[in-house]
Write a protein that holds these residues in place. Sequence first.
Motif, PDB file in Angstrom:
ATOM      1  N   ASP A 160       1.012  -1.146  -0.074  1.00  0.00           N
ATOM      2  CA  ASP A 160       0.046  -0.092  -0.086  1.00  0.00           C
ATOM      3  C   ASP A 160       0.883   1.519   0.190  1.00  0.00           C
ATOM      4  O   ASP A 160       0.357   2.162  -0.744  1.00  0.00           O
ATOM      5  CB  ASP A 160      -1.144  -0.090   1.135  1.00  0.00           C
ATOM      6  CG  ASP A 160      -0.323  -0.475   2.342  1.00  0.00           C
ATOM      7  OD1 ASP A 160       0.074  -1.559   2.629  1.00  0.00           O
ATOM      8  OD2 ASP A 160      -0.342   0.430   3.435  1.00  0.00           O
ATOM      9  N   GLY A 161       2.060   1.270   0.516  1.00  0.00           N
ATOM     10  CA  GLY A 161       3.003   2.371   0.714  1.00  0.00           C
ATOM     11  C   GLY A 161       3.331   2.575  -0.885  1.00  0.00           C
ATOM     12  O   GLY A 161       3.424   3.588  -1.574  1.00  0.00           O
TER      13      GLY A 161
ATOM     14  N   THR B 111       0.297   5.172  -1.880  1.00  0.00           N
ATOM     15  CA  THR B 111       1.006   6.418  -1.234  1.00  0.00           C
ATOM     16  C   THR B 111       1.935   7.204  -2.215  1.00  0.00           C
ATOM     17  O   THR B 111       1.616   8.095  -2.932  1.00  0.00           O
ATOM     18  CB  THR B 111       1.432   5.960   0.067  1.00  0.00           C
ATOM     19  OG1 THR B 111       0.622   5.211   0.773  1.00  0.00           O
ATOM     20  CG2 THR B 111       1.773   7.294   0.928  1.00  0.00           C
TER      21      THR B 111
ATOM     22  N   GLY C  47       0.724   6.841  -5.873  1.00  0.00           N
ATOM     23  CA  GLY C  47      -0.327   6.981  -6.372  1.00  0.00           C
ATOM     24  C   GLY C  47      -0.674   7.657  -7.635  1.00  0.00           C
ATOM     25  O   GLY C  47      -1.613   7.124  -8.507  1.00  0.00           O
TER      26      GLY C  47
ATOM     27  N   TYR D 150       3.460   0.535   6.800  1.00  0.00           N
ATOM     28  CA  TYR D 150       4.622   0.320   6.173  1.00  0.00           C
ATOM     29  C   TYR D 150       5.447  -0.663   7.148  1.00  0.00           C
ATOM     30  O   TYR D 150       5.758  -0.344   8.270  1.00  0.00           O
ATOM     31  CB  TYR D 150       5.692   1.492   6.247  1.00  0.00           C
ATOM     32  CG  TYR D 150       4.942   2.564   5.159  1.00  0.00           C
ATOM     33  CD1 TYR D 150       3.958   3.327   5.271  1.00  0.00           C
ATOM     34  CD2 TYR D 150       5.832   2.584   4.019  1.00  0.00           C
ATOM     35  CE1 TYR D 150       3.490   4.357   4.686  1.00  0.00           C
ATOM     36  CE2 TYR D 150       5.154   3.667   3.156  1.00  0.00           C
ATOM     37  CZ  TYR D 150       4.098   4.393   3.309  1.00  0.00           C
ATOM     38  OH  TYR D 150       3.836   5.542   2.412  1.00  0.00           O
TER      39      TYR D 150
ATOM     40  N   SER E  35       0.076   4.696   6.350  1.00  0.00           N
ATOM     41  CA  SER E  35       0.177   4.967   4.785  1.00  0.00           C
ATOM     42  C   SER E  35      -1.144   5.422   4.440  1.00  0.00           C
ATOM     43  O   SER E  35      -1.909   5.768   5.302  1.00  0.00           O
ATOM     44  CB  SER E  35       0.349   3.781   4.247  1.00  0.00           C
ATOM     45  OG  SER E  35      -0.887   2.873   4.176  1.00  0.00           O
ATOM     46  N   ALA E  36      -1.328   5.609   3.171  1.00  0.00           N
ATOM     47  CA  ALA E  36      -2.457   6.182   2.656  1.00  0.00           C
ATOM     48  C   ALA E  36      -3.720   5.320   2.865  1.00  0.00           C
ATOM     49  O   ALA E  36      -4.793   5.755   2.386  1.00  0.00           O
ATOM     50  CB  ALA E  36      -2.351   6.687   1.089  1.00  0.00           C
ATOM     51  N   THR E  37      -3.476   3.998   3.383  1.00  0.00           N
ATOM     52  CA  THR E  37      -4.465   3.163   3.336  1.00  0.00           C
ATOM     53  C   THR E  37      -4.857   2.951   5.158  1.00  0.00           C
ATOM     54  O   THR E  37      -5.659   2.088   5.294  1.00  0.00           O
ATOM     55  CB  THR E  37      -4.491   1.917   2.527  1.00  0.00           C
ATOM     56  OG1 THR E  37      -3.106   1.187   3.051  1.00  0.00           O
ATOM     57  CG2 THR E  37      -4.440   2.239   1.311  1.00  0.00           C
TER      58      THR E  37
ATOM     59  N   ASP F  35      -8.521   7.274   4.599  1.00  0.00           N
ATOM     60  CA  ASP F  35      -7.874   6.228   3.972  1.00  0.00           C
ATOM     61  C   ASP F  35      -8.341   6.281   2.377  1.00  0.00           C
ATOM     62  O   ASP F  35      -9.566   6.658   2.368  1.00  0.00           O
ATOM     63  CB  ASP F  35      -7.664   5.128   4.474  1.00  0.00           C
ATOM     64  CG  ASP F  35      -9.055   4.381   4.918  1.00  0.00           C
ATOM     65  OD1 ASP F  35      -9.960   5.247   4.943  1.00  0.00           O
ATOM     66  OD2 ASP F  35      -9.324   3.385   4.630  1.00  0.00           O
TER      67      ASP F  35
END
Lengths: 376, 286
Positions: free
Chosen positions: B98-99, B103, B106, B129, B137-139, B157
Motif C-alpha cells: 500500500d505504500g 501512497t 499513487g 509500512y 500509509s494512505a490506506t 484512507d
Amino acid sequence: MPGEVKFLSGNEACAEGAFYAGARFYAGYPITPSSEIAQLASERLPALDGCYIQMEDEIASMAAIIGASCCGVKSFTATSGPGFSLMQENLGVAVMGEVPCVVVNVQRSGPSTGLATNVAQADIMQSRWGTHGDHAMIALTPSSVQECYELTIRAFNLSERYRTPVIVLTDKTLAQMREKVTLFAPGEVDLAERARPTGSPAEYLSYRPGPDGIPPMAFFGEPHLLRVTSSTHNEAGFTDNDPDNAARLLRRLYDKIEGNACDIARIKTYHMEDAETACVSFGLTARAAHYAMSRLRKEGLKVGLVKLLTMWPFPEKKLQEAVAGCRSILVPEMNLGQMVREVERVCRDKAVHSYTKSDGENIMPGEILQAWREII
Amino acid sequence: MSAERAGYLRYLRQDKLPHLWCGGCSHGVVVGAVARALAGLGIAPEQTVVSTGIGCFGKADDYFATHALHGTHGRALAFASGVKAVKPELTVIALMGDGDAATIGGNHLIHAARRNMDITAIVSNNNNYGMTGGQCSATTPAGKRTTTSPYGSPEPDFDLCELVRGAGGGFVARSTPFHVKALERLIREALEYRGFSFVEVLSCCPTYYGRYNREGDAVAMLQAIKQRALAADKYAQLSPEERAAHIPVGLLYRQERVDFNTCYGTVRRKAQSGGDEDGERAEVSR
C-alpha cells in the motif's frame, strides 16, 4: 558516402542522433527548452515501429525507459532543470541495475524553476553526483548542432558498451539554435550493442561480469531469465548486503567507467602545441572561447583552447597532457564555478582563473577576450 | 507431490524459501496465489516479468523464477509500463504494497489505469509500512494507530478499488488472504483481462498494525478480515448502516476497454501511412 545535409536545431539533432543510433523508445514529460525532442520522437518513432509514451512525470519517464531497455530496445528521454532533478532517483536504478539508456539534459537556469527558461551550464555537478551514493557517470558535452547529433549517437554507443546510463548535456541556446548538420548515411558509423549471454539459460547470472567487467545482458522475454535490481546485489541479482560483496560491486560499477576514461573521455584542442595560456571550455562557451582565441592568435599571442567533449568521466590525463606547456588556464562557464574545480584539481601546478556568468545570458566572445587578456 | 503443486512450484525459486516475511504475514499467501494463477493459465515463466518497488512486498520478486525488475519505491507500474509498451506479448505483473501503490506511487497507479496499460497490478494492502517499522500509509484507516500516528491517524484512507475504477481501470477486484481460492481465481481473471487489471488483497500485518491496534494475532486478524469481507452482490443489498461493518470483495467492476498497445498500433499505422485516413497530419514540431 556522406548522408543528407540538414538545417537543424540542437534538439532536433539530438533526436536524429538517437534515431540513427537505433533508439526506438522514448518516454518523457514536456519541459522547455527540451520539448522539441519529445515532439520529434512522438512523430518519428511510431513510423520506425518504435514507441513514444508521455508519462505522468519525469520519475515515471526514467522508469519507463529502463523497463523498455530491459527488453532490449534502445531507449531515451530528454528533459531540463526541474525534470532532471526528478530523474535522479531512477537514474540511480540505471546505474545500479546496469541498464543502458540515454538522457538528454538541456540545461536551463536554476535553482528550481529559476529563470524559466534562460540558458545556463549549471548542471555539471548534478550530472556527476545528482543521484545519491557512490557511482560513476558518463556525460557528454556537445558545443555545436553537429556535435549534438554525433555525441547523441556516441552516448548510445557508450551506454550499450558499458551497460550504463549516459547523459548528453546541452543547453538552452544550443538546443534552440539552428546550424547545418551533415547526417550519417546508414552504416557509416558503427553502432554498439550490449554484450549478450552466450551460455545456457540455466547457468546465466544477470550480474556475472564478463572479462571486461561488464555483465552480458539478457532481455525480458528470453529463456535467459534477467533480474534487474536497484539493491546491492550478488551476481545472481539478489540482494546481498555482505560487506565484501557490496565493496566489490561498487568498485566494479565505478571502475567500468573511471577505469575506461581513456576510451570514454575525449577532448579537442586548438593551437595547444605552443600555447602558454590555455582556455579550458565546453559546450556553448567553447564557441565564444574559440572566437576569442582566434582574435588573440591574430595578435601573435600564444594562446590555445581545450574543448571538452566529455565532462564525465573528467578527461584528467588528456587535459594534463594538453596543458603541460602552459603557465596559466582560463576556465569560463555559465555558472558560479563548477568545472573550474575539476581543472584546479587536475592542474595543480598551473595558475587557474575562473570566469563565471550566471545571469541567464550567453557568455559572449568579448567577455572571454577581456578575461583572457587579464591573465596573459 | 500433486501435479498442481508441481505445476506452480516451477514459477517459484524454491531455493529462496522459506520467505523472509514474519509469521502471520499475508504476503506469502499472495505470492502463492500469483504462482498458481500463472500455472493455471500455463503462462511461460520466461514470458513473465514481475515488477516490484520497495517495502516488505517489494521483496516478492525474489521468489519468482521469472524475469524481474526491482526498482524504486512506488514506481513498479512506471517500470512495468516501459516493458509493456515495447513487449506487448509479455505478461507483466506489478506487485506492490500500500505504500508503493497508494501512497508514494499513487500518481503512477491512476495513470497506469487511465492509460490502460495491459498490466496486472496486485496490491497486498496491510494498512501500514511494515519494512520500516509500522508507519502509517494512505490506506491506514482514520483513527488507527501506527508508529507515526500514535494518537490515531488524523487522515481518511483511500478506497483503492474506487480510486482505480475512478481513474478508468477496467478490471477491479478485491480479495483476502483468507479466501485463497477466490484470490487465485481473481488473479487468474486479471491476468487474462486485456488492459489494466487491479486486484487489492486485504492483508494483515500482525507484527505492527495488528499489535498497535490490539487486533490480536494473525489468526484473530484473519478471522476479522473474513467477517468483514462480504461478496460484492450481497454488500450491494445492505443499507448504508449495515455496510459500515463490511467491505465488498470479489470482482467489483469489469468493463472491456481498448488497451494502450492496441491504441498505439493505430498511431503506428497512421505514422507509417503518412497521416490520418483523410490524409491530414498535424504539423506541430516544425
